[in-house]
Design a protein around this motif. Structure first.
Motif, PDB file in Angstrom:
ATOM      1  N   UNK A 172     116.297  55.324 132.246  1.00 29.03           N
ATOM      2  CA  UNK A 172     116.373  54.914 133.590  1.00 29.03           C
ATOM      3  C   UNK A 172     116.911  53.285 133.779  1.00 29.03           C
ATOM      4  N   UNK A 173     116.236  52.637 132.534  1.00 32.39           N
ATOM      5  CA  UNK A 173     116.572  51.326 132.325  1.00 32.39           C
ATOM      6  C   UNK A 173     117.377  50.688 131.200  1.00 32.39           C
ATOM      7  N   UNK A 174     118.282  49.905 130.938  1.00 27.61           N
ATOM      8  CA  UNK A 174     118.966  49.317 130.164  1.00 27.61           C
ATOM      9  C   UNK A 174     118.728  47.807 130.174  1.00 27.61           C
ATOM     10  N   UNK A 175     118.948  47.114 128.721  1.00 26.57           N
ATOM     11  CA  UNK A 175     119.013  45.883 128.631  1.00 26.57           C
ATOM     12  C   UNK A 175     120.210  45.357 127.684  1.00 26.57           C
ATOM     13  N   UNK A 176     121.077  44.738 127.881  1.00 27.04           N
ATOM     14  CA  UNK A 176     122.161  44.332 126.895  1.00 27.04           C
ATOM     15  C   UNK A 176     122.054  42.815 126.643  1.00 27.04           C
ATOM     16  N   UNK A 177     121.939  42.666 125.510  1.00 26.64           N
ATOM     17  CA  UNK A 177     121.580  41.221 124.923  1.00 26.64           C
ATOM     18  C   UNK A 177     122.973  40.882 124.526  1.00 26.64           C
ATOM     19  N   UNK A 178     123.489  39.834 125.184  1.00 24.67           N
ATOM     20  CA  UNK A 178     124.686  39.152 124.967  1.00 24.67           C
ATOM     21  C   UNK A 178     125.638  39.309 126.386  1.00 24.67           C
ATOM     22  N   UNK A 179     126.775  38.386 126.461  1.00 26.22           N
ATOM     23  CA  UNK A 179     127.322  38.161 127.722  1.00 26.22           C
ATOM     24  C   UNK A 179     128.860  38.185 127.456  1.00 26.22           C
ATOM     25  N   UNK A 180     129.426  38.707 126.308  1.00 26.21           N
ATOM     26  CA  UNK A 180     130.899  38.779 126.219  1.00 26.21           C
ATOM     27  C   UNK A 180     131.501  39.772 126.798  1.00 26.21           C
ATOM     28  N   UNK A 181     132.791  39.937 126.745  1.00 23.61           N
ATOM     29  CA  UNK A 181     133.607  40.953 127.431  1.00 23.61           C
ATOM     30  C   UNK A 181     132.834  42.326 127.078  1.00 23.61           C
ATOM     31  N   UNK A 182     132.810  42.638 125.717  1.00 23.88           N
ATOM     32  CA  UNK A 182     132.332  44.121 125.473  1.00 23.88           C
ATOM     33  C   UNK A 182     130.956  44.350 125.922  1.00 23.88           C
ATOM     34  N   UNK A 183     130.063  43.304 126.044  1.00 23.76           N
ATOM     35  CA  UNK A 183     128.659  43.370 126.448  1.00 23.76           C
ATOM     36  C   UNK A 183     128.730  43.563 128.086  1.00 23.76           C
ATOM     37  N   UNK A 184     129.549  43.021 128.571  1.00 21.09           N
ATOM     38  CA  UNK A 184     129.436  43.317 130.037  1.00 21.09           C
ATOM     39  C   UNK A 184     130.138  44.505 130.651  1.00 21.09           C
ATOM     40  N   UNK A 185     131.195  44.865 129.642  1.00 18.79           N
ATOM     41  CA  UNK A 185     131.796  46.172 129.896  1.00 18.79           C
ATOM     42  C   UNK A 185     130.799  47.324 129.843  1.00 18.79           C
ATOM     43  N   UNK A 186     129.936  47.432 128.660  1.00 17.40           N
ATOM     44  CA  UNK A 186     128.848  48.265 128.556  1.00 17.40           C
ATOM     45  C   UNK A 186     127.914  48.020 129.624  1.00 17.40           C
ATOM     46  N   UNK A 187     127.405  46.861 130.022  1.00 22.06           N
ATOM     47  CA  UNK A 187     126.600  46.841 131.262  1.00 22.06           C
ATOM     48  C   UNK A 187     127.091  47.803 132.427  1.00 22.06           C
ATOM     49  N   UNK A 188     128.398  47.618 132.742  1.00 20.87           N
ATOM     50  CA  UNK A 188     129.068  48.389 133.805  1.00 20.87           C
ATOM     51  C   UNK A 188     129.047  49.840 133.610  1.00 20.87           C
ATOM     52  N   UNK A 189     129.220  50.128 132.056  1.00 24.38           N
ATOM     53  CA  UNK A 189     129.037  51.747 131.997  1.00 24.38           C
ATOM     54  C   UNK A 189     127.652  52.233 132.529  1.00 24.38           C
ATOM     55  N   UNK A 190     126.522  51.240 132.148  1.00 27.39           N
ATOM     56  CA  UNK A 190     125.284  51.771 132.422  1.00 27.39           C
ATOM     57  C   UNK A 190     125.034  51.887 133.811  1.00 27.39           C
ATOM     58  N   UNK A 191     125.548  50.715 134.699  1.00 34.37           N
ATOM     59  CA  UNK A 191     125.614  50.743 135.865  1.00 34.37           C
ATOM     60  C   UNK A 191     126.137  51.853 136.843  1.00 34.37           C
ATOM     61  N   UNK A 192     127.199  52.377 136.236  1.00 35.42           N
ATOM     62  CA  UNK A 192     127.953  53.484 136.655  1.00 35.42           C
ATOM     63  C   UNK A 192     127.295  54.677 136.582  1.00 35.42           C
ATOM     64  N   UNK A 193     126.382  54.794 135.539  1.00 35.96           N
ATOM     65  CA  UNK A 193     125.540  55.994 135.287  1.00 35.96           C
ATOM     66  C   UNK A 193     124.332  55.895 136.013  1.00 35.96           C
ATOM     67  N   UNK A 194     124.004  55.057 137.076  1.00 37.67           N
ATOM     68  CA  UNK A 194     123.119  54.978 137.792  1.00 37.67           C
ATOM     69  C   UNK A 194     121.560  54.357 136.930  1.00 37.67           C
ATOM     70  N   UNK A 195     121.889  53.680 135.703  1.00 38.09           N
ATOM     71  CA  UNK A 195     120.940  52.820 135.159  1.00 38.09           C
ATOM     72  C   UNK A 195     120.780  51.609 135.449  1.00 38.09           C
ATOM     73  N   UNK A 196     119.320  51.102 135.852  1.00 36.63           N
ATOM     74  CA  UNK A 196     119.313  49.774 136.146  1.00 36.63           C
ATOM     75  C   UNK A 196     119.355  48.786 134.853  1.00 36.63           C
ATOM     76  N   UNK A 197     120.197  48.037 135.235  1.00 32.36           N
ATOM     77  CA  UNK A 197     120.739  47.277 133.838  1.00 32.36           C
ATOM     78  C   UNK A 197     120.826  45.686 133.986  1.00 32.36           C
ATOM     79  N   UNK A 198     119.879  45.142 132.960  1.00 32.80           N
ATOM     80  CA  UNK A 198     119.660  43.562 132.968  1.00 32.80           C
ATOM     81  C   UNK A 198     120.623  43.175 131.803  1.00 32.80           C
ATOM     82  N   UNK A 199     121.388  42.214 131.875  1.00 35.04           N
ATOM     83  CA  UNK A 199     121.998  41.404 130.915  1.00 35.04           C
ATOM     84  C   UNK A 199     121.516  39.923 130.588  1.00 35.04           C
ATOM     85  N   UNK A 200     121.169  39.647 129.183  1.00 31.99           N
ATOM     86  CA  UNK A 200     120.440  38.537 129.029  1.00 31.99           C
ATOM     87  C   UNK A 200     121.211  37.926 127.839  1.00 31.99           C
TER      88      UNK A 200
END
Length: 447
Positions: free
Chosen positions: A146-174
């Motif tokens: 249900x919840x994901x954390x992405x450590x990093x904020x480069x292009x790949x990190x943000x694109x992975x965060x979008x993937x989680x968000x599209x899958x209805x996973x609550x996502x935090x980028x740090x």
């Protein structure tokens, strides 16, 4: 007698070099050695597969059998344990020694994994290869995640965060620094991307250290500063480092940026001299920046393509050289296209370069034409010569062609006044008659 060519690594650099050599149709015996079990894989396509745009298997562009059927000794699940420069040979994990006439080191990069307590827990992943993608895909499709954390904020990190968000996973980028896309964009441009992602309910906690990943066997939460964030899945995507251990152990010189040092012909260096029959390419190689003239890394597939051509040319006596890089970069982040070329304001400050900037946002088509999008462009010029030294763009419209155009402008030494007066094509269905680039250049001149 055919030339024996050994390539260490089957990522972009190794694959492009292999293909460039194959195109020569010369009498050669090529061996490619790679650690994983897949053939040619487009890792840049991995986040979009996770977003559901296409199946993950589609990013394997060529299976090993494709190369093997063409006479290539293409070996997967093979690790090189030693390079012997004196004997012109490499040793693999089985103890077998392979002799070469020419060696190409294309060992790529590896993820930087922060020294965080709990990073070894089940549910913590990196994004370095196809197998990582498979593991993340399985985890994100688990109904219990249900919840994901992405450590990093480069292009790949943000694109992975979008993937989680599209899958209805609550996502935090740090990340510890307060800015996203720091190596690519100035803060005023990057903030627009962050706002777009926040509209997708992706949360950002920036400027705070990740203190610990908590859990009992499986990850349960991440402590960021003094905030504990629930997490069933964590992706450590905090950048890549050149994979140079093998080269370093062989006595090959490593440059100040951490990549393998080469001459303009991409020969590696040992001691005081360069080695004529040993080359290096890709993420593991140090390059020279075309603006700052300082060593840097350029971990882009486009860089690998050019390096592969240089190496192939030189093996066959055509004497090509690799020029300093501008590293034009584009990315699609949640439908927002982001592009950059040349230096950022932060880079200019780091190297004591004074720049003037111009910025303009306007539609890409006339107001009466349906479906028009906005484009924000920022241009950086040397304050003394007025030469273009950097450009940044974000838009929901096409950005890649603009970045390539501006790359040519930088290479040709175009100045702000020339860009302001540059003739541009016009049709209401595709462009404005008064282009955003000319307006951004004029804004810089007004400064």
């Amino acid at each position: 007698m055919s030339k024996r060519i050994v390539i260490i690594g089957g990522g972009d650099a190794g694959t492009y070099t292999l293909e460039a050599i194959m195109k020569r149709k010369e009498d050669v015996a090529i061996t490619l050695l790679k650690k994983d079990r897949y053939g040619s894989v487009s890792i840049c396509g991995l986040p979009f597969a996770l977003q559901g745009i296409y199946p993950l298997k589609d990013i394997e562009l060529q299976e090993p059998e494709f190369f093997q059927s063409r006479g290539i000794d293409y070996r997967t699940l093979t690790e090189v344990t030693e390079i012997n420069l004196e004997a012109n040979s490499v040793t693999i994990q089985t103890g077998e020694e392979l002799e070469y006439d020419y060696l190409v080191i294309a060992t790529g990069s590896r993820p930087f994994i922060p020294s965080i307590p709990g990073v070894e827990l089940e549910g913590v992943y990196t994004v370095k290869d196809m197998e990582d993608g498979e593991r993340i895909e399985v985890a994100m499709n688990d109904p219990g995640v249900k919840n994901a954390v992405v450590i990093g904020a480069g292009t790949i990190a943000l694109q992975v965060a979008v993937a989680f968000s599209k899958n209805n996973i609550k996502t935090t980028v740090t990340k510890p620094r307060p800015l996203i896309l720091r190596s690519m964009l100035d803060p005023d441009i990057a903030s627009k991307v962050q706002k777009k992602l926040e509209e997708l309910e992706i949360r950002f906690i920036l400027g705070k250290e990740t203190v610990a990943i908590k859990g009992d066997g499986d990850v349960k939460s991440v402590l960021i500063g003094d905030t504990e964030v629930p997490a069933d899945i964590v992706v450590a995507c905090a950048g890549m480092r050149p994979n140079v251990d093998l080269a370093k152990e062989a006595g090959i010189e490593i440059g100040e940026s951490g990549g393998i040092a080469t001459d303009p012909f991409l020969h590696v260096k040992k001691g005081r001299g360069y080695i004529d029959n040993v080359y290096a390419a890709g993420d593991c190689v140090e390059v020279i920046d075309a603006i700052t003239h300082r060593p840097r890394l350029s971990m882009l597939a486009s860089t690998c393509v050019t390096q592969a051509k240089v190496i192939s040319d030189n093996i066959f006596g055509d004497n090509s050289s690799f020029d300093p890089v501008l590293s034009p970069t584009v990315a699609n982040i949640a439908g927002l296209q982001v592009g950059s070329v040349g230096i950022t304001s932060e880079t200019a400050k780091r190297y004591g370069m004074k720049v003037i900037t111009g910025k303009k946002e306007k539609p890409t088509k006339p107001r009466y034409y349906p479906g028009r999008k906005s484009m924000l462009m920022k241009l950086l010029f040397d304050a003394y010569s007025e030469r273009l030294v950097g450009a940044q763009i974000i838009s929901e419209d096409q950005v890649a062609d603009r970045i390539d155009e501006l790359s040519i402008a930088i290479r040709s030494g175009m100045r702000a006044r020339e860009l302001r007066m540059m003739e541009k094509s016009f049709d209401p269905s595709v462009a404005l008659h008064r282009d955003v680039m000319a307006d951004a250049a004029e804004d810089a001149l007004n400064v």
